[in-house]
Scaffold this motif. Structure first.
Motif, mmCIF file in Angstrom:
data_model
loop_
_atom_site.group_PDB
_atom_site.id
_atom_site.type_symbol
_atom_site.label_atom_id
_atom_site.label_comp_id
_atom_site.label_asym_id
_atom_site.label_seq_id
_atom_site.Cartn_x
_atom_site.Cartn_y
_atom_site.Cartn_z
ATOM 1 N N GLU A 19 2.256 1.791 -3.434
ATOM 2 C CA GLU A 19 1.232 2.245 -4.368
ATOM 3 C C GLU A 19 0.913 3.726 -4.162
ATOM 4 O O GLU A 19 0.806 4.495 -5.124
ATOM 5 N N TRP B 213 -8.841 7.020 -2.498
ATOM 6 C CA TRP B 213 -9.944 6.180 -2.020
ATOM 7 C C TRP B 213 -9.854 4.798 -2.658
ATOM 8 O O TRP B 213 -9.921 3.780 -1.966
ATOM 9 N N ASP B 214 -9.730 4.772 -3.971
ATOM 10 C CA ASP B 214 -9.657 3.486 -4.679
ATOM 11 C C ASP B 214 -8.474 2.648 -4.202
ATOM 12 O O ASP B 214 -8.606 1.444 -3.988
ATOM 13 N N ILE B 215 -7.329 3.283 -4.042
ATOM 14 C CA ILE B 215 -6.134 2.567 -3.603
ATOM 15 C C ILE B 215 -6.343 1.979 -2.211
ATOM 16 O O ILE B 215 -6.041 0.806 -1.963
ATOM 17 N N ARG C 122 -8.715 8.963 -6.263
ATOM 18 C CA ARG C 122 -7.712 7.931 -6.550
ATOM 19 C C ARG C 122 -7.199 7.300 -5.264
ATOM 20 O O ARG C 122 -7.046 6.073 -5.190
ATOM 21 N N GLU D 8 -17.402 0.907 2.168
ATOM 22 C CA GLU D 8 -17.409 2.347 1.903
ATOM 23 C C GLU D 8 -17.749 3.165 3.131
ATOM 24 O O GLU D 8 -17.245 4.269 3.304
ATOM 25 N N LEU E 41 0.836 -1.203 0.000
ATOM 26 C CA LEU E 41 0.000 0.000 0.000
ATOM 27 C C LEU E 41 0.868 1.250 0.000
ATOM 28 O O LEU E 41 0.612 2.197 -0.741
ATOM 29 N N GLN F 62 -9.242 1.425 -0.557
ATOM 30 C CA GLN F 62 -10.303 0.424 -0.519
ATOM 31 C C GLN F 62 -9.831 -0.895 -1.122
ATOM 32 O O GLN F 62 -10.100 -1.964 -0.570
ATOM 33 N N ASP F 63 -9.110 -0.833 -2.223
ATOM 34 C CA ASP F 63 -8.580 -2.054 -2.829
ATOM 35 C C ASP F 63 -7.626 -2.779 -1.878
ATOM 36 O O ASP F 63 -7.649 -3.995 -1.766
ATOM 37 N N ALA F 64 -6.795 -2.023 -1.190
ATOM 38 C CA ALA F 64 -5.789 -2.613 -0.304
ATOM 39 C C ALA F 64 -6.400 -3.214 0.958
ATOM 40 O O ALA F 64 -5.969 -4.275 1.419
ATOM 41 N N THR F 65 -7.404 -2.536 1.525
ATOM 42 C CA THR F 65 -7.944 -2.951 2.825
ATOM 43 C C THR F 65 -9.208 -3.780 2.732
ATOM 44 O O THR F 65 -9.539 -4.497 3.676
ATOM 45 N N GLY F 66 -9.929 -3.649 1.626
ATOM 46 C CA GLY F 66 -11.212 -4.327 1.514
ATOM 47 C C GLY F 66 -12.274 -3.715 2.409
ATOM 48 O O GLY F 66 -13.343 -4.295 2.602
#
Length: 127
Positions: free
Chosen positions: A24, A85-87, A83, A96, A21, A89-93
């Motif tokens: 990224e 947010w997406d990073i 951007r 929202e 993370l 959320q993708d990393a942590t699952g």
């Protein structure tokens, strides 16, 4: 100068996932803001299970605060937040309703790095 502080429940991400993370976010920020990667700093703060709350109920929320020099447009910061947010959320699952992001700004004249007062964004085109 960008300083990302990421707060999450202990165990949300293991060491390797945190490193991924961080890489990224560093790559994104360096490219988006046009700054060297060694300007980007990321600190993780984990809290014990049961110590995070949303709507007054225990929840494994993820918070990210980004400290940057002032001088960027609202559009720039909104796109940056989307951007990030997406990073995250993708990393942590994380759901929202369990993610909170915020940008804090400081005048360049009130920020130091590597022993030097930071230049204004307008003077350097960097965040």
């Amino acid at each position: 100068m960008p300083l990302y502080t990421i707060t999450m429940q202990d165990g949300t991400l293991a060491g390797e996932a945190k490193a991924t993370l961080a890489a990224e976010l560093t790559n994104f920020h360096a490219e988006y803001a046009g700054v060297p990667k060694d300007w980007v700093h990321i600190v993780f703060q984990d809290y014990a299970a049961g110590s995070g709350f949303t709507a007054g109920r225990v929840a494994p929320c993820v918070g990210l605060t980004l400290l940057i020099r002032s001088g960027r447009s609202s559009e720039y910061k909104r796109a940056m937040l989307r951007r990030i947010w997406d990073i995250v959320q993708d990393a942590t699952g994380a759901a929202e309703d369990q993610i909170v992001l915020g940008i804090q700004e400081v005048p360049a004249s009130q920020a130091m790095e590597m022993g030097k007062i930071m230049p204004d964004v307008a003077d350097q085109g960097a965040s």
